[in-house]
Design a protein around this motif. Structure first.
Motif, PDB file in Angstrom:
ATOM      1  N   UNK A 161       0.853  -1.195   0.000  1.00 46.36           N
ATOM      2  CA  UNK A 161       0.000   0.000   0.000  1.00 46.36           C
ATOM      3  C   UNK A 161       0.886   1.242   0.000  1.00 46.36           C
ATOM      4  N   UNK A 162       1.409   1.563  -1.179  1.00 45.50           N
ATOM      5  CA  UNK A 162       2.338   2.695  -1.277  1.00 45.50           C
ATOM      6  C   UNK A 162       1.602   4.014  -1.060  1.00 45.50           C
ATOM      7  N   UNK A 163       0.514   4.220  -1.798  1.00 47.22           N
ATOM      8  CA  UNK A 163      -0.249   5.462  -1.655  1.00 47.22           C
ATOM      9  C   UNK A 163      -1.740   5.235  -1.835  1.00 47.22           C
ATOM     10  N   UNK A 164      -2.142   4.015  -2.174  1.00 43.87           N
ATOM     11  CA  UNK A 164      -3.546   3.738  -2.449  1.00 43.87           C
ATOM     12  C   UNK A 164      -4.281   3.341  -1.175  1.00 43.87           C
ATOM     13  N   UNK A 165      -5.570   3.059  -1.323  1.00 43.06           N
ATOM     14  CA  UNK A 165      -6.430   2.793  -0.181  1.00 43.06           C
ATOM     15  C   UNK A 165      -6.012   1.534   0.576  1.00 43.06           C
ATOM     16  N   UNK A 166      -5.682   1.692   1.844  1.00 40.40           N
ATOM     17  CA  UNK A 166      -5.348   0.555   2.699  1.00 40.40           C
ATOM     18  C   UNK A 166      -6.573  -0.322   2.894  1.00 40.40           C
ATOM     19  N   UNK A 167      -7.727   0.323   2.879  1.00 35.37           N
ATOM     20  CA  UNK A 167      -8.998  -0.403   3.038  1.00 35.37           C
ATOM     21  C   UNK A 167      -9.112  -1.554   2.042  1.00 35.37           C
ATOM     22  N   UNK A 168      -8.819  -1.290   0.788  1.00 40.21           N
ATOM     23  CA  UNK A 168      -8.979  -2.312  -0.248  1.00 40.21           C
ATOM     24  C   UNK A 168      -8.066  -3.502  -0.008  1.00 40.21           C
ATOM     25  N   UNK A 191       3.891  -1.170   3.751  1.00 40.15           N
ATOM     26  CA  UNK A 191       3.640   0.247   3.484  1.00 40.15           C
ATOM     27  C   UNK A 191       4.816   1.089   3.954  1.00 40.15           C
ATOM     28  N   UNK A 192       4.902   2.335   3.458  1.00 39.16           N
ATOM     29  CA  UNK A 192       5.972   3.230   3.929  1.00 39.16           C
ATOM     30  C   UNK A 192       5.880   3.437   5.441  1.00 39.16           C
ATOM     31  N   UNK A 193       6.989   3.741   6.051  1.00 38.54           N
ATOM     32  CA  UNK A 193       7.016   3.969   7.494  1.00 38.54           C
ATOM     33  C   UNK A 193       6.048   5.083   7.894  1.00 38.54           C
ATOM     34  N   UNK A 194       5.887   6.058   7.021  1.00 35.63           N
ATOM     35  CA  UNK A 194       5.018   7.201   7.328  1.00 35.63           C
ATOM     36  C   UNK A 194       3.534   6.835   7.345  1.00 35.63           C
ATOM     37  N   UNK A 195       3.185   5.637   6.871  1.00 35.44           N
ATOM     38  CA  UNK A 195       1.771   5.251   6.817  1.00 35.44           C
ATOM     39  C   UNK A 195       1.380   4.311   7.967  1.00 35.44           C
ATOM     40  N   UNK A 196       2.243   4.174   8.949  1.00 39.43           N
ATOM     41  CA  UNK A 196       1.934   3.262  10.058  1.00 39.43           C
ATOM     42  C   UNK A 196       0.616   3.617  10.725  1.00 39.43           C
ATOM     43  N   UNK A 218       4.396  -4.437   7.760  1.00 44.14           N
ATOM     44  CA  UNK A 218       5.807  -4.569   7.390  1.00 44.14           C
ATOM     45  C   UNK A 218       6.278  -3.249   6.782  1.00 44.14           C
ATOM     46  N   UNK A 219       7.050  -2.454   7.529  1.00 41.79           N
ATOM     47  CA  UNK A 219       7.508  -1.149   7.016  1.00 41.79           C
ATOM     48  C   UNK A 219       8.528  -1.313   5.891  1.00 41.79           C
ATOM     49  N   UNK A 220       8.507  -0.371   4.956  1.00 42.00           N
ATOM     50  CA  UNK A 220       9.481  -0.385   3.859  1.00 42.00           C
ATOM     51  C   UNK A 220      10.910  -0.452   4.393  1.00 42.00           C
ATOM     52  N   UNK A 221      11.199   0.357   5.427  1.00 41.89           N
ATOM     53  CA  UNK A 221      12.582   0.472   5.897  1.00 41.89           C
ATOM     54  C   UNK A 221      13.116  -0.870   6.390  1.00 41.89           C
ATOM     55  N   UNK A 222      12.273  -1.642   7.080  1.00 41.50           N
ATOM     56  CA  UNK A 222      12.716  -2.943   7.584  1.00 41.50           C
ATOM     57  C   UNK A 222      12.973  -3.907   6.433  1.00 41.50           C
ATOM     58  N   UNK A 223      12.109  -3.873   5.445  1.00 41.61           N
ATOM     59  CA  UNK A 223      12.273  -4.751   4.288  1.00 41.61           C
ATOM     60  C   UNK A 223      13.529  -4.372   3.510  1.00 41.61           C
TER      61      UNK A 223
END
Length: 421
Positions: free
Chosen positions: A332-339, A363-368, A391-396
């Motif tokens: 979920x980079x920028x799209x709806x997490x709901x979906x 997702x990006x760390x900023x979307x936690x 799973x944050x991007x930074x950890x991956x």
């Protein structure tokens, strides 16, 4: 007029910044149909069960309408019509149980039917009740149930339709909407080869005309107006405004999404899993080849029961011996997490997943906080049972190479993921 409209459609489709290219051909658009329709079904269930409540905020309707409103510019503001306006007591589907049930019957009838006559009849029934504030904006929900039979609706689309046809469609009136729908379907049929069976394409054209991005084709014998119109088209094609920057940012987001999928693909294969790539992403360019290179061409028999849900999940790791789903990843980079959450639920409830299957929202760390907020919604009460991890991007990014070299099974991935429920 037909020739000029056909020429406009051709220019519109060729413009990389048109709604046709930024939304209608957007690959994520198709993913949202299933999740939004499933959400609409849940709204009906909540109303029938008496658990919907008497407020928009926190309801399953807010979740669904919010997902529609995230469908890029054409649906921006789609939630405004459903927001509770206490001074006006509209839309009157929160405090009036009878109206609430009538609204559910409209959604349910359109979800169950598959003919234009049945849809129109359901709309006429709701119109006859004259529920305050419940007007044609509901068509934006119905479109995601029947995209070939229902035309999306907003102010810009109405303006575009009136400009193209010379009509006088008014906002907020179901009879005017049905009239516009008939005319739009007729025009769409005339230009079917240039447009699509999906009315979203024609709605996108009307939207761009209604917002002033494109001028309306003039009568063929009006040479001066034709010259002005052609100049406007040239101006649109040469635009280097903020719209171009926005489109570039969207493309960059799509590229990042593919990169993360590629990381997960390679990591899954290194850990000994068979990998499935979302069916609508398989042909994307990645690492000098295609994203689906070296991955499963078909889903194993054990997950066929829920194949419609599974095939659109971004990355799925499958145990080679058993054929069970071991892990599923929604990026979920920028799209709806709901979906993404809805597809996870579909996977868990509709297929034979393994006893130790794990689901990840990547997702990006900023979307936690966005992820956490969505997981807390009442509509996702079952999520706690599934143990979906973030799973944050930074950890991956930091650990994927080491895990590929030294890791086995899911354990190292679980170590870098977070449980939020």
């Amino acid at each position: 007029m037909d020739k000029q409209l056909a020429a406009l459609i051709d220019h519109w489709k060729a413009d990389p910044h048109s709604t046709y290219n930024t939304w209608f051909l957007w690959e994520e658009r198709l993913k949202n149909f299933r999740s939004i329709r499933r959400g609409i079904t849940q709204v009906v269930k909540d109303i029938d069960a008496g658990t919907f409540g008497n407020a928009y905020r926190g309801s399953t309707l807010e979740t669904v309408v919010g997902s529609v409103a995230e469908q890029r510019q054409i649906f921006k503001g789609a939630d405004h019509a459903f927001l509770w306006k206490p001074k006006l007591r509209i839309p009157d589907i929160y405090e009036n149980p009878s109206n609430q049930r009538a609204f559910a019957r409209l959604l349910d009838a359109c979800d169950c039917c598959d003919s234009p006559e049945a849809i129109v009849e359901a709309i006429r029934r709701i119109d006859a009740l004259q529920i305050k504030g419940l007007g044609p904006a509901v068509a934006n929900l119905l479109y995601f149930i029947h995209p070939t039979l229902v035309l999306p609706f907003n102010t810009a689309i109405v303006k575009g339709y009136n400009a193209v046809t010379g009509g006088n469609v008014k906002l907020g009136r179901w009879d005017h909407y049905l009239s516009m729908r008939e005319g739009a379907m007729r025009l769409n049929q005339q230009h079917r080869r240039e447009l699509s069976n999906d009315l979203g394409a024609f709605a996108g054209l009307l939207f761009d005309i209604g917002t002033g991005r494109y001028a309306v084709p003039p009568r063929q014998d009006d040479a001066q107006a034709l010259s002005v119109w052609e100049a406007d088209l040239q101006k649109v094609r040469e635009e280097t405004s903020a719209a171009q920057k926005q489109f570039a940012a969207q493309r960059e987001g799509d590229s990042t999404h593919t990169e993360i999928q590629g990381w997960l693909r390679d990591l899954g294969r290194a850990l000994g899993f068979d990998v499935w790539v979302a069916s609508n992403d398989r042909g994307r360019a990645y690492a000098g080849g295609r994203l689906a290179d070296g991955c499963l061409a078909e889903l194993p028999h054990r997950v066929h029961a829920g194949m419609d849900a599974v095939r659109l999940i971004d990355i799925v790791w499958i145990e080679r011996q058993s054929g069970h789903v071991s892990a599923a990843f929604e990026v979920e980079h920028s799209t709806s997490i709901y979906s993404g959450i809805v597809r996870m639920l579909d996977l868990a409830l509709g297929t034979q997943v393994g006893a130790n299957s794990v689901m990840f929202l990547v997702a990006p760390d900023s979307r936690r906080e966005d992820v956490l907020q969505q997981l807390r919604r009442p509509a996702f009460s079952r999520v706690c049972e599934l143990g979906i991890r973030y799973l944050p991007y930074s950890e991956l990014r930091t650990h994927r190479e080491a895990i590929s070299r030294f890791g086995t099974g899911l354990k190292p991935v679980l170590e870098i993921a977070q449980r939020l429920t």
